[in-house]
Design an enzyme around this catalytic site. Sequence first.
Site, PDB file in Angstrom:
ATOM      1  N   ASN A  55      -7.306  -4.504  -1.296  1.00  0.00           N
ATOM      2  CA  ASN A  55      -7.585  -4.370   0.129  1.00  0.00           C
ATOM      3  C   ASN A  55      -8.784  -3.441   0.242  1.00  0.00           C
ATOM      4  O   ASN A  55      -8.676  -2.227   0.009  1.00  0.00           O
ATOM      5  CB  ASN A  55      -6.378  -3.792   0.874  1.00  0.00           C
ATOM      6  CG  ASN A  55      -6.642  -3.624   2.363  1.00  0.00           C
ATOM      7  OD1 ASN A  55      -7.719  -3.209   2.770  1.00  0.00           O
ATOM      8  ND2 ASN A  55      -5.650  -3.912   3.183  1.00  0.00           N
ATOM      9  N   GLU A  86      -8.683  -7.521   4.054  1.00  0.00           N
ATOM     10  CA  GLU A  86      -9.441  -6.694   4.999  1.00  0.00           C
ATOM     11  C   GLU A  86     -10.937  -6.731   4.677  1.00  0.00           C
ATOM     12  O   GLU A  86     -11.589  -5.708   4.540  1.00  0.00           O
ATOM     13  CB  GLU A  86      -8.913  -5.259   5.036  1.00  0.00           C
ATOM     14  CG  GLU A  86      -7.652  -5.117   5.869  1.00  0.00           C
ATOM     15  CD  GLU A  86      -7.457  -3.723   6.431  1.00  0.00           C
ATOM     16  OE1 GLU A  86      -8.020  -3.438   7.518  1.00  0.00           O
ATOM     17  OE2 GLU A  86      -6.726  -2.930   5.806  1.00  0.00           O
ATOM     18  N   TYR A 188      -2.803 -11.423   3.499  1.00  0.00           N
ATOM     19  CA  TYR A 188      -2.865 -10.101   4.127  1.00  0.00           C
ATOM     20  C   TYR A 188      -1.828 -10.109   5.247  1.00  0.00           C
ATOM     21  O   TYR A 188      -2.065 -10.632   6.337  1.00  0.00           O
ATOM     22  CB  TYR A 188      -4.270  -9.826   4.657  1.00  0.00           C
ATOM     23  CG  TYR A 188      -4.385  -8.539   5.448  1.00  0.00           C
ATOM     24  CD1 TYR A 188      -3.725  -7.379   5.045  1.00  0.00           C
ATOM     25  CD2 TYR A 188      -5.158  -8.485   6.608  1.00  0.00           C
ATOM     26  CE1 TYR A 188      -3.828  -6.210   5.765  1.00  0.00           C
ATOM     27  CE2 TYR A 188      -5.280  -7.314   7.333  1.00  0.00           C
ATOM     28  CZ  TYR A 188      -4.614  -6.178   6.914  1.00  0.00           C
ATOM     29  OH  TYR A 188      -4.712  -5.021   7.636  1.00  0.00           O
ATOM     30  N   ASP A 228      -2.180  -7.706  -0.022  1.00  0.00           N
ATOM     31  CA  ASP A 228      -1.570  -6.611   0.730  1.00  0.00           C
ATOM     32  C   ASP A 228      -0.406  -7.208   1.510  1.00  0.00           C
ATOM     33  O   ASP A 228      -0.593  -7.826   2.555  1.00  0.00           O
ATOM     34  CB  ASP A 228      -2.601  -5.988   1.675  1.00  0.00           C
ATOM     35  CG  ASP A 228      -2.019  -4.870   2.527  1.00  0.00           C
ATOM     36  OD1 ASP A 228      -0.801  -4.622   2.446  1.00  0.00           O
ATOM     37  OD2 ASP A 228      -2.784  -4.250   3.288  1.00  0.00           O
ATOM     38  N   ASN A 230       2.077  -5.494   2.773  1.00  0.00           N
ATOM     39  CA  ASN A 230       2.482  -4.551   3.814  1.00  0.00           C
ATOM     40  C   ASN A 230       3.985  -4.269   3.839  1.00  0.00           C
ATOM     41  O   ASN A 230       4.589  -4.176   4.908  1.00  0.00           O
ATOM     42  CB  ASN A 230       1.993  -5.038   5.183  1.00  0.00           C
ATOM     43  CG  ASN A 230       0.787  -4.233   5.672  1.00  0.00           C
ATOM     44  OD1 ASN A 230       0.718  -3.016   5.462  1.00  0.00           O
ATOM     45  ND2 ASN A 230      -0.147  -4.901   6.315  1.00  0.00           N
ATOM     46  N   ASP A 348      -8.445   2.822   1.363  1.00  0.00           N
ATOM     47  CA  ASP A 348      -7.167   3.534   1.302  1.00  0.00           C
ATOM     48  C   ASP A 348      -6.179   2.780   0.402  1.00  0.00           C
ATOM     49  O   ASP A 348      -5.025   3.185   0.263  1.00  0.00           O
ATOM     50  CB  ASP A 348      -6.572   3.752   2.695  1.00  0.00           C
ATOM     51  CG  ASP A 348      -6.503   2.472   3.520  1.00  0.00           C
ATOM     52  OD1 ASP A 348      -7.056   1.439   3.093  1.00  0.00           O
ATOM     53  OD2 ASP A 348      -5.897   2.509   4.612  1.00  0.00           O
TER      54      ASP A 348
END
Length: 366
Positions: A55, A86, A188, A228, A230, A348
């Site tokens: 990401n 992203e 994502y 990702d 999440n 991040d």
Amino acid sequence: MKRFFKPIEKDGSAKKPARSTNQEDSEKKEASELEETNSNGKTMKKEPLKFITWNANSLLLRVKNNWPEFSKFVSDINPDVIVIQEVRMPAAGSKGATKNSGEIKDDTNSSREEKQILMRALSSSPFRNYRVWWSLADSKYAGTALLVKKCFQPVKVSFALDQTASKHEPDGRVILAEFETFRLLNTYAPNNGWKEEENSFQRRRKWDKRMLEVVVRLSDKPLIWCGDLNVSHEEIDVSHPEFFSAAKVNGYVPPNKEDCGQPGFTLSERKRFSAILKEGKLIDAYRFLHKERDMERGFSWSGNPIGKYRGKRMRIDYFIVSEKLKDRVIQCEMHGHGIELEGFYGSDHCPVSIELSPANTDSNES
């Protein structure tokens, strides 16, 4: 900008540069190295074995600020496939017009300049060796990318969970590549958010429901699901379980206790993720190899080094593989470490890699 054209012969065909014998021999050798023959005499194409997911938290910002370091990392790992989430580059199309989610916007001076910066970076080493597919949002939000070495081209690439070839998932959240012996799904996942609202809990519930249906439908061929996602599946997947379980915004407490806590670590999300893995007969490749919590290198997302999230980390980026592939997993690693985000290359999130052993060409894994 001046354009230069090759002279046209009288018969209407352009002169083609002569190909050297060495060039032809090199191409034949490369093609032969990408094929192998099983004991039945069947010739099969070699498939990708090394993958990276990352990401980037804005690919353009990474190109501007962190590209030399990330380029060296990619050169050192030498992956066959890179998947990115992203991307945050807007889809092509003028304001008010239908967007082309597979192309980057370039109809204004600023968007054209940004696209040139990005494409220049991707045309440099080592990225020039990869073909790129995009699935982009209408604005600088979300979006995914797929980079595959030119010698490992997929049979088919689609951009929606229902595998509709011409359709892109909203916000460019999906790229599905089908190879000869497996499928690669780059997603994502939408953040769960903090409230019982349409763009928060409800959106994530719908996504998880669709993902469960997708992994079951795709179970006819081995699957590598990455990106990702999440969600931190277990307590071992976060650095501070108590902190994340008690997290809230502006004192809001959801009506359902299972929706309480940090997005990505609520009990409801974790239960749904368990169901997806179970129904899809899928394995978390990293946890399959690493049974214990690793406070230094066991997380893929890290909070801002300044503020209450300093040192608070989660594992939300994954390689999920079909059970049929688990014995071929050689390694699966997080490449960032420490609370100062070393190896995150400005994002991040840190890159995560996986490597598989070659398939047994005499068996049928599908």
